[in-house]
Design a protein around this motif. Sequence first.
Motif, PDB file in Angstrom:
ATOM      1  N   LEU A   7      11.078  -7.971  59.294  1.00 24.11           N
ATOM      2  CA  LEU A   7       9.568  -7.296  58.990  1.00 24.11           C
ATOM      3  C   LEU A   7       8.377  -8.302  58.975  1.00 24.11           C
ATOM      4  O   LEU A   7       8.419  -9.485  58.632  1.00 24.11           O
ATOM      5  CB  LEU A   7       9.309  -6.756  57.510  1.00 24.11           C
ATOM      6  CG  LEU A   7       8.089  -6.266  57.014  1.00 24.11           C
ATOM      7  CD1 LEU A   7       7.879  -5.125  58.160  1.00 24.11           C
ATOM      8  CD2 LEU A   7       8.310  -5.792  55.846  1.00 24.11           C
ATOM      9  N   ILE A  32      10.603  -4.862  62.948  1.00 26.70           N
ATOM     10  CA  ILE A  32       9.619  -3.875  62.609  1.00 26.70           C
ATOM     11  C   ILE A  32       8.328  -4.499  62.345  1.00 26.70           C
ATOM     12  O   ILE A  32       8.210  -5.815  61.797  1.00 26.70           O
ATOM     13  CB  ILE A  32      10.178  -3.525  61.155  1.00 26.70           C
ATOM     14  CG1 ILE A  32      11.699  -3.145  61.210  1.00 26.70           C
ATOM     15  CG2 ILE A  32       9.468  -2.377  60.796  1.00 26.70           C
ATOM     16  CD1 ILE A  32      11.885  -1.907  62.208  1.00 26.70           C
ATOM     17  N   ALA A  34       3.862  -4.039  61.770  1.00 25.25           N
ATOM     18  CA  ALA A  34       2.957  -3.311  61.168  1.00 25.25           C
ATOM     19  C   ALA A  34       1.821  -4.250  61.274  1.00 25.25           C
ATOM     20  O   ALA A  34       1.740  -5.339  60.905  1.00 25.25           O
ATOM     21  CB  ALA A  34       3.347  -3.105  59.692  1.00 25.25           C
ATOM     22  N   GLU A  39       0.910  -0.126  55.943  1.00 23.72           N
ATOM     23  CA  GLU A  39       2.053   0.402  56.616  1.00 23.72           C
ATOM     24  C   GLU A  39       3.239  -0.301  56.620  1.00 23.72           C
ATOM     25  O   GLU A  39       4.552  -0.017  56.472  1.00 23.72           O
ATOM     26  CB  GLU A  39       1.617   0.293  58.119  1.00 23.72           C
ATOM     27  CG  GLU A  39       2.583   0.718  59.086  1.00 23.72           C
ATOM     28  CD  GLU A  39       2.026   0.612  60.504  1.00 23.72           C
ATOM     29  OE1 GLU A  39       2.834   1.146  61.562  1.00 23.72           O
ATOM     30  OE2 GLU A  39       1.166  -0.148  61.018  1.00 23.72           O
ATOM     31  N   PHE A  43       7.413   0.624  55.228  1.00 19.30           N
ATOM     32  CA  PHE A  43       8.437   0.399  55.956  1.00 19.30           C
ATOM     33  C   PHE A  43       9.476  -0.212  54.939  1.00 19.30           C
ATOM     34  O   PHE A  43      10.432   0.031  54.697  1.00 19.30           O
ATOM     35  CB  PHE A  43       8.082  -0.746  57.067  1.00 19.30           C
ATOM     36  CG  PHE A  43       7.652   0.168  58.089  1.00 19.30           C
ATOM     37  CD1 PHE A  43       8.084   1.299  58.817  1.00 19.30           C
ATOM     38  CD2 PHE A  43       6.531  -0.628  58.868  1.00 19.30           C
ATOM     39  CE1 PHE A  43       7.434   1.785  59.889  1.00 19.30           C
ATOM     40  CE2 PHE A  43       6.095  -0.079  60.110  1.00 19.30           C
ATOM     41  CZ  PHE A  43       6.425   1.519  60.446  1.00 19.30           C
ATOM     42  N   ASN A  46      10.607   1.600  51.776  1.00 21.93           N
ATOM     43  CA  ASN A  46      11.935   2.707  52.243  1.00 21.93           C
ATOM     44  C   ASN A  46      13.133   2.034  52.434  1.00 21.93           C
ATOM     45  O   ASN A  46      13.914   2.965  52.216  1.00 21.93           O
ATOM     46  CB  ASN A  46      11.313   3.287  53.305  1.00 21.93           C
ATOM     47  CG  ASN A  46      10.255   4.277  53.611  1.00 21.93           C
ATOM     48  OD1 ASN A  46       9.866   4.721  52.389  1.00 21.93           O
ATOM     49  ND2 ASN A  46       9.514   4.673  54.677  1.00 21.93           N
TER      50      ASN A  46
END
Length: 420
Positions: A7, A32, A34, A39, A43, A46
Amino acid sequence: MKVTKVLVIDDDSVAFAPFRAAIKTIPNTELITAQTCEEGWKFFSNDPFGFSIAFVDYQYKHSEEGEVAEGHLTAKNIRLKNPCLPVYVVSGNYSTGALNDWQKEKLKFLYKPVTAEQVKALILHAIESTAPETSEGTEAENMNLWLTDTKLRKIQMDFGIAGVSDNIKTAIKKALICASVEESVFIDGETGTGKELIAKAIHTSSKRSRGPFVAINCAAIPEALFESEIFGHIRGAFTGATSDQLGAARTAHGGTLFLDEIHHLPKSQQAKLLRFTQDKTVKPVGHSREFKVDTRIICAGRTTNDCLLPDLFNRVAALEIDLAPLRERQEDIIPITKFIKRGIEKSLGFKKEFHKSCLELLRKYSWRGNARELHRVLKNMYLTVDSEIVLPKHLPVSVQKTDVFPYIDDESMNWNVTAA
């Protein structure tokens, strides 16, 4: 096959470039990204345990309140939700206030600009540290970084790293990851746990292997001579300086400088070392100019009791390797004893046998001095015991009084022993 997720939260899309470049070189890894904390948090929340590492930009602009450190808060919340996840604050803010924020929350940080090589090292390190064992193997296996028993034994023999524990195997795997990049490394371990052996393994396995490996025990340097030992001096710089001296940092140019026991350095010396780690320049004592050096730094010591300046630790610990003390990996005591025994017999030219009950006592003892203390005790027995068989009575009294294990794996002790 499980995909490793990374992330990255940053309001500047350009900042994603080094992460994308790094991900391309790591199989089965997904990036990933953002551009807002909201945002990024969505991610993460979740799938809070589905990520291997997270990078969060420090500063964000808020439409109503101006510029606030929203990223710092997000990084903190990520840590709270998943304490095992490595989280790095990434920032171009070099202010003392920002640094104090990170240190207060014990967050790791990276100063911009970051490089793909730097990111790759941190991702690989995180994968090796957090990936669970599965029927398909670890992520390290999938990246061809897994060490088979045969390869592991060869590396251990090449570098003299004895042991069968998970801690030792993990340390060797991390050492190979560290060897593949240029980032600074911190080896956390007590005296005598084998920190220098790991440092040599990193150096010898890296592209700097043809360069010098210079090891310095910081605990043995008198405070008044610290600058001279590390940065060098010129003739006449002080009483006794009869000739120029390069110093350890310049001697290690093109190779690796290993600074062991850095937690013993006074804070004033640590501050001087911090400057060197930042700009890789040295100014010899008495000299009017500075010299640029190409030296990789590997440091080792303890991080407990606030002995290290937080700034210095965060500079030298881009990658970390932990070496547990022998008392926490007693399965390594017999293999290390075997290794030390072989070396002593080679140097002295004669052999001895060990009574099985003697080995049981050695394995149970706490070894506060770790392998270094074990070596001293074994060497003393070879030099002072007339008998060809070493018995429990020949051991130091402190070791003799140790309660033995109720069960010892016979296979692990099947070498040069005499049964009861």
